[in-house]
Design a protein around this motif. Sequence first.
Motif, short mmCIF file in Angstrom:
data_model
loop_
_atom_site.label_atom_id
_atom_site.label_comp_id
_atom_site.label_asym_id
_atom_site.label_seq_id
_atom_site.Cartn_x
_atom_site.Cartn_y
_atom_site.Cartn_z
N HIS A 181 32.03 54.74 85.52
CA HIS A 181 30.61 54.52 85.85
C HIS A 181 30.07 55.67 86.70
N LEU A 182 30.90 56.16 87.62
CA LEU A 182 30.49 57.30 88.43
C LEU A 182 30.24 58.53 87.55
N ILE A 183 31.12 58.79 86.61
CA ILE A 183 30.95 59.93 85.72
C ILE A 183 29.65 59.83 84.94
N ASP A 184 29.31 58.63 84.47
CA ASP A 184 28.04 58.45 83.76
C ASP A 184 26.86 58.90 84.62
N ARG A 185 26.88 58.52 85.88
CA ARG A 185 25.77 58.89 86.77
C ARG A 185 25.74 60.39 87.05
N LEU A 186 26.90 60.99 87.24
CA LEU A 186 26.97 62.42 87.52
C LEU A 186 26.45 63.23 86.33
N LEU A 187 26.86 62.84 85.13
CA LEU A 187 26.39 63.54 83.94
C LEU A 187 24.89 63.37 83.76
N ALA A 188 24.39 62.19 84.04
CA ALA A 188 22.97 61.91 83.87
C ALA A 188 22.10 62.79 84.75
N ARG A 189 22.64 63.21 85.88
CA ARG A 189 21.84 64.07 86.77
C ARG A 189 22.15 65.55 86.57
N GLY A 190 23.01 65.88 85.60
CA GLY A 190 23.20 67.27 85.23
C GLY A 190 24.41 67.96 85.81
N ASP A 191 25.36 67.20 86.36
CA ASP A 191 26.56 67.82 86.92
C ASP A 191 27.60 68.11 85.84
N THR A 192 28.49 69.05 86.15
CA THR A 192 29.65 69.33 85.31
C THR A 192 30.84 68.57 85.88
N VAL A 193 31.54 67.81 85.05
CA VAL A 193 32.56 66.90 85.53
C VAL A 193 33.93 67.22 84.94
N VAL A 194 34.93 67.31 85.83
CA VAL A 194 36.33 67.34 85.43
C VAL A 194 36.94 66.02 85.87
N CYS A 195 37.54 65.32 84.94
CA CYS A 195 38.13 64.00 85.20
C CYS A 195 39.65 64.10 85.16
N ILE A 196 40.31 63.68 86.24
CA ILE A 196 41.77 63.57 86.27
C ILE A 196 42.14 62.09 86.30
N ASP A 197 43.08 61.70 85.47
CA ASP A 197 43.58 60.32 85.48
C ASP A 197 44.96 60.32 84.85
N ASN A 198 45.88 59.55 85.43
CA ASN A 198 47.22 59.44 84.83
C ASN A 198 47.31 58.28 83.84
N LEU A 199 46.19 57.57 83.68
CA LEU A 199 46.07 56.44 82.74
C LEU A 199 47.04 55.31 83.04
N GLN A 200 47.47 55.21 84.30
CA GLN A 200 48.30 54.08 84.71
C GLN A 200 47.52 52.79 84.61
N THR A 201 46.31 52.80 85.11
CA THR A 201 45.43 51.63 84.98
C THR A 201 44.10 51.99 84.34
N GLY A 202 43.76 53.27 84.28
CA GLY A 202 42.55 53.70 83.59
C GLY A 202 42.74 53.68 82.09
#
Length: 318
Positions: free
Chosen positions: A17-38
Amino acid sequence: MGKRILVTGGAGFLGSHLIDRLLARGDTVVCIDNLQTGSLQNIEHVRDQITFVEHDIIMPLPELGKFDEIFNLACPASPIHYQADPVHTFKTSVLGMLNLLELARTQKAKIFQASTSEVYGDPSIHPQPEVYWGNVNPIGIRSCYDEGKRGAETLLFDYARMYGVVIKVVRIFNTYGPRMDAQDGRVISNFIVQSLQSQPLTVYGNGEQTRSFCYVDDLIEGFLKMMDTPDHIQGPINLGNPNEFTMLELAEKVNLWTGNHVPLTFNSLPKDDPKQRQPVISEAQHVLNWHPKVMLDEGLQRTIAYFKERLAVKSERS
């Protein structure tokens, strides 16, 4: 020009949800996740707009370029998940925090920590203000998470004092909404899934223990407001909805909005489970001009609609 932002735990419930908001305002996003629970499903709608890196932050971070801001949301947050591997949970909070703080220090990036109301433990003060130091069992089955998050806060403030790192710390109270994991063991997802499947709602203890539930959109708004405060504002600041409900009241509301009036079944209360949880949010109101807008009935209806859709898709695939 937008900012270049690192989001750890970005494939999780809150992170996506945070990434959605960051993209909507024009930021460039790098997402790190080990997919343990994500889950990649949480970010599949934005995969072509972000850089996704599967990585565990307890390990040295890969070279990912320069960041303006770092949001750390990486850690299992429900008892079922964080108790499954308590040593790894503690490492995520402490070693992961160290790795991210070193990145923030060397790059002079602002760093945001998603801390938790669990730092207050089973509180002896009600409701809980930020100045309360908590009542945590340091050797109990929840301590890997509670003490891990407390240790992460310690590191943040020491890095701020020693190295001048700009830190932003919020303490999250119970949050719910679309993209919750149906199997995470949290009370709202449990009740909704059970009610939709016409199964008895599992209540722990006598059901008189209380929680305060914040809808995810409100919480993410608080995150963004906190990160945008002047550098001298560090927190910690409570983010949550101060309206308090017993588990019995929540069960009644879930049954009302699903339309399935299923019975309740009672199990023993888990060890060290807090009896009360309610935030004092005067600091958030004053410093951030923030308060929750989505009340429980509206939020439950949105969340139930999400789970109805997910269960329907699962049924079709099976």
